[in-house]
Scaffold this motif. Structure first.
Motif, PDB file in Angstrom:
ATOM      1  N   PHE A  12     108.145-115.626 -47.035  1.00 17.53           N
ATOM      2  CA  PHE A  12     109.317-114.858 -47.434  1.00 17.53           C
ATOM      3  C   PHE A  12     109.821-115.273 -48.817  1.00 17.53           C
ATOM      4  O   PHE A  12     110.105-114.422 -49.665  1.00 17.53           O
ATOM      5  CB  PHE A  12     110.439-115.012 -46.409  1.00 17.53           C
ATOM      6  N   ILE A  13     109.924-116.571 -49.046  1.00 18.68           N
ATOM      7  CA  ILE A  13     110.428-117.040 -50.336  1.00 18.68           C
ATOM      8  C   ILE A  13     109.472-116.650 -51.462  1.00 18.68           C
ATOM      9  O   ILE A  13     109.899-116.195 -52.529  1.00 18.68           O
ATOM     10  CB  ILE A  13     110.657-118.566 -50.293  1.00 18.68           C
ATOM     11  N   TYR A  16     109.863-112.910 -52.073  1.00 12.80           N
ATOM     12  CA  TYR A  16     111.118-112.620 -52.777  1.00 12.80           C
ATOM     13  C   TYR A  16     111.017-112.995 -54.256  1.00 12.80           C
ATOM     14  O   TYR A  16     111.460-112.236 -55.126  1.00 12.80           O
ATOM     15  CB  TYR A  16     112.277-113.364 -52.118  1.00 12.80           C
ATOM     16  N   ILE A  19     108.962-110.459 -56.075  1.00 13.80           N
ATOM     17  CA  ILE A  19     109.744-109.251 -56.328  1.00 13.80           C
ATOM     18  C   ILE A  19     110.682-109.448 -57.506  1.00 13.80           C
ATOM     19  O   ILE A  19     110.841-108.560 -58.358  1.00 13.80           O
ATOM     20  CB  ILE A  19     110.522-108.843 -55.054  1.00 13.80           C
ATOM     21  N   GLU A  20     111.293-110.611 -57.591  1.00  8.21           N
ATOM     22  CA  GLU A  20     112.253-110.873 -58.669  1.00  8.21           C
ATOM     23  C   GLU A  20     111.579-111.067 -60.022  1.00  8.21           C
ATOM     24  O   GLU A  20     112.129-110.686 -61.050  1.00  8.21           O
ATOM     25  CB  GLU A  20     113.104-112.099 -58.341  1.00  8.21           C
ATOM     26  N   LEU A  96     111.164-107.648 -46.796  1.00 10.93           N
ATOM     27  CA  LEU A  96     110.762-107.479 -48.188  1.00 10.93           C
ATOM     28  C   LEU A  96     110.639-106.007 -48.562  1.00 10.93           C
ATOM     29  O   LEU A  96     110.904-105.629 -49.704  1.00 10.93           O
ATOM     30  CB  LEU A  96     109.448-108.210 -48.455  1.00 10.93           C
ATOM     31  N   LEU A  99     113.858-104.717 -49.675  1.00 13.20           N
ATOM     32  CA  LEU A  99     114.203-105.166 -51.017  1.00 13.20           C
ATOM     33  C   LEU A  99     113.448-104.390 -52.092  1.00 13.20           C
ATOM     34  O   LEU A  99     114.033-103.989 -53.101  1.00 13.20           O
ATOM     35  CB  LEU A  99     113.926-106.663 -51.161  1.00 13.20           C
ATOM     36  N   SER A 100     112.137-104.198 -51.920  1.00 13.08           N
ATOM     37  CA  SER A 100     111.328-103.480 -52.896  1.00 13.08           C
ATOM     38  C   SER A 100     110.061-102.959 -52.220  1.00 13.08           C
ATOM     39  O   SER A 100     109.130-103.723 -51.972  1.00 13.08           O
ATOM     40  CB  SER A 100     110.951-104.385 -54.058  1.00 13.08           C
ATOM     41  N   THR A 104     106.199-104.826 -51.995  1.00 15.88           N
ATOM     42  CA  THR A 104     105.780-105.188 -50.643  1.00 15.88           C
ATOM     43  C   THR A 104     104.450-104.539 -50.282  1.00 15.88           C
ATOM     44  O   THR A 104     103.613-105.171 -49.631  1.00 15.88           O
ATOM     45  CB  THR A 104     106.856-104.803 -49.626  1.00 15.88           C
TER      46      THR A 104
END
Length: 121
Positions: A12-13, A16, A19-20, A96, A99-100, A104
């Protein structure tokens, strides 16, 4: 079980952070995407490390599911940790995806391809 939780957390981290750190514009232009990667090499390196950590964590969670445990007559039975690992991967990808979706899909597709290739290597 703790190892699976740590692998899910790393997945997950890493997802993320991927994505960032990787920007994909709304109308996708390849030259803008490549120029963004070239002009910010530190972010590209960090995103690549996050991307490969997600692939590795997902493969480590998928491995017990793909390699069956037990004797020859128990070939159709899978262990509970294997199913919880699969469920955890889907939950991580669902979060995810909220989020995006584009990032993903790239992560999920790459994880599947990497898993298939690693399974037969």
């Amino acid at each position: 079980m703790i190892a699976a939780f740590l692998q899910l957390s790393a997945s997950f981290i890493g997802g993320y952070l991927f994505i960032e750190w990787v920007e994909i514009g709304s109308p996708f232009y390849a030259h803008v995407f490549v120029m963004g990667l070239i002009l910010s090499p530190v972010e590209f390196l960090a995103a690549a490390i996050a991307f490969f950590s997600v692939l590795t964590a997902n493969w480590l969670l998928l491995k017990p599911f793909l390699t069956r445990n037990g004797s020859k007559r128990d070939k159709k039975k899978y262990s509970l940790p294997a199913f919880t690992g699969i469920l955890g991967i889907f939950l991580v990808f669902a979060v995810l995806f909220v989020l995006s979706p584009v990032h993903t899909v790239v992560l999920f597709g790459s994880s599947l391809v990497y898993g298939i290739i690693s399974m037969y290597a």
